[in-house]
Enzyme design. Structure first.
Site, PDB file in Angstrom:
ATOM      1  N   ARG A   1     -77.495  36.562  42.372  1.00 28.31           N
ATOM      2  CA  ARG A   1     -78.279  36.379  43.764  1.00 28.31           C
ATOM      3  C   ARG A   1     -77.312  36.887  44.833  1.00 28.31           C
ATOM      4  O   ARG A   1     -76.044  36.832  44.419  1.00 28.31           O
ATOM      5  CB  ARG A   1     -78.720  34.985  44.080  1.00 28.31           C
ATOM      6  CG  ARG A   1     -79.811  34.566  43.223  1.00 28.31           C
ATOM      7  CD  ARG A   1     -79.962  33.120  43.378  1.00 28.31           C
ATOM      8  NE  ARG A   1     -78.822  32.294  42.759  1.00 28.31           N
ATOM      9  CZ  ARG A   1     -78.949  31.041  42.282  1.00 28.31           C
ATOM     10  NH1 ARG A   1     -80.043  30.420  42.611  1.00 28.31           N
ATOM     11  NH2 ARG A   1     -77.991  30.411  41.872  1.00 28.31           N
ATOM     12  N   ASP A   2     -77.922  37.333  45.867  1.00 27.92           N
ATOM     13  CA  ASP A   2     -76.889  37.855  47.009  1.00 27.92           C
ATOM     14  C   ASP A   2     -76.362  36.621  47.734  1.00 27.92           C
ATOM     15  O   ASP A   2     -76.587  36.492  49.065  1.00 27.92           O
ATOM     16  CB  ASP A   2     -77.809  38.958  47.799  1.00 27.92           C
ATOM     17  CG  ASP A   2     -77.015  39.607  48.870  1.00 27.92           C
ATOM     18  OD1 ASP A   2     -75.876  39.661  48.863  1.00 27.92           O
ATOM     19  OD2 ASP A   2     -77.570  39.937  49.970  1.00 27.92           O
TER      20      ASP A   2
END
Length: 309
Positions: free
Chosen positions: A70-71
């Site tokens: 995930r960012d």
């Protein structure tokens, strides 16, 4: 550590233009808009170059997604740097790297910058978020750094790499719901800290606050934008506002998700590949894109001939 000069001498003693020079000329010296295309690996970089883009954006969101993260700073700075190296090696274009918040304080930021310079990057964009950051479009918790502290991160990068990287300061004040006056105040501070350009970010569906910022900023440094959410705004509005650079920030990665999902689904449903072959790249296209012909020529030059007698 002493940094290299902006220009270096090549093997023939001529002056060699560094990637930062090329990127700087596009972001900081153009009378017209520049466009950077998102890439997340060597293949996407090669495709962007082939279709005609002149510079690339190594997207943090897209690189994290391609790695299955995930960012939210789940991918490490060293993983980012490794991917950037593959992008640089696969293209001849300058690469502006999405460095998130610099992965920590001033020391982490200057380490990241030093490693990116070693791997051939042309520029580094850092946002004034706290570490670990969250993607700008997810949730409502977007803590931003103290202006003086983030300015210190920028100065540390500039002192470490000099002009060998284009330094873009990304302002998240509007993402965090702060007033326009604060966004402009941050831009002034970051310009004084050594930024080459200001990236002003917004999660609105229109470009209204971006254009308001551009009007208030009066082109003191070039403005970079990422119109992911306000994609319906015509490009002419950015030209009229004297914006320097537009980044198409995640579209190759998102297109790849749709294409792979469609192909995987059809193969699963039909238990075969005959129906999808006309709709995907041929192997010859793959070989052409990645320069297999050069390898064949090199084999003929450097390997002894086959003894088939």
């Amino acid at each position: 550590m002493k940094h290299r000069s902006v220009r270096e001498v090549g093997p023939d003693r001529g002056v060699k233009t560094l990637p930062a020079d090329i990127l700087r000329s596009q972001i900081c010296s153009n009378d017209d808009l520049s466009f950077l295309m998102e890439v997340h690996d060597g293949l996407s970089g090669a495709i962007a170059q082939r279709v005609g883009f002149k510079a690339l954006w190594a997207s943090g969101l897209s690189i994290a997604s391609s790695l299955g993260y995930r960012d939210a700073n789940e991918a490490s700075w060293s993983q980012l740097v490794d991917v950037v190296e593959r992008i640089v090696d696969s293209t001849e274009l300058p690469v502006l790297v999405d460095g998130d918040s610099g992965f920590g304080n001033f020391n982490n930021a200057r380490l990241l910058a030093r490693k990116l310079r070693q791997r051939g990057a042309a520029g580094l964009a850092m946002q004034d978020s706290c570490f670990p950051k969250m993607n700008s479009f997810v949730g409502e918790r977007h803590a931003i750094a103290d202006i003086k502290e983030f300015s210190g991160r920028l100065r540390a990068v500039r002192d470490t790499v000099g002009q060998d990287l284009v330094l873009v300061a990304r302002i998240e004040a509007l993402i965090a719901g702060r007033p326009m006056e604060e966004a402009v105040s941050r831009a002034h501070a970051y310009a004084n800290a050594g930024a080459d350009a200001i990236l002003i970010h917004s999660r609105k569906s229109t470009a209204e606050e971006i254009l308001e910022f551009a009007s208030a900023w009066q082109n003191r440094l070039p403005i970079v934008i990422i119109p992911t959410k306000y994609y319906q705004t015509p490009v002419s509005a950015y030209r009229d506002a004297r914006i320097s650079t537009v980044i198409w920030a995640n579209h190759s990665m998102r297109a790849a998700i749709v294409a792979m999902r469609r192909v995987c689904g059809r193969i699963m449903a039909r238990e075969g590949i005959a129906s999808i072959e006309p709709h995907i790249a041929t192997l010859d296209e793959v070989f052409n894109l990645l320069g297999y012909d050069e390898l064949v020529r090199a084999e003929a030059r450097y390997l002894p001939p086959d003894d088939k007698k």
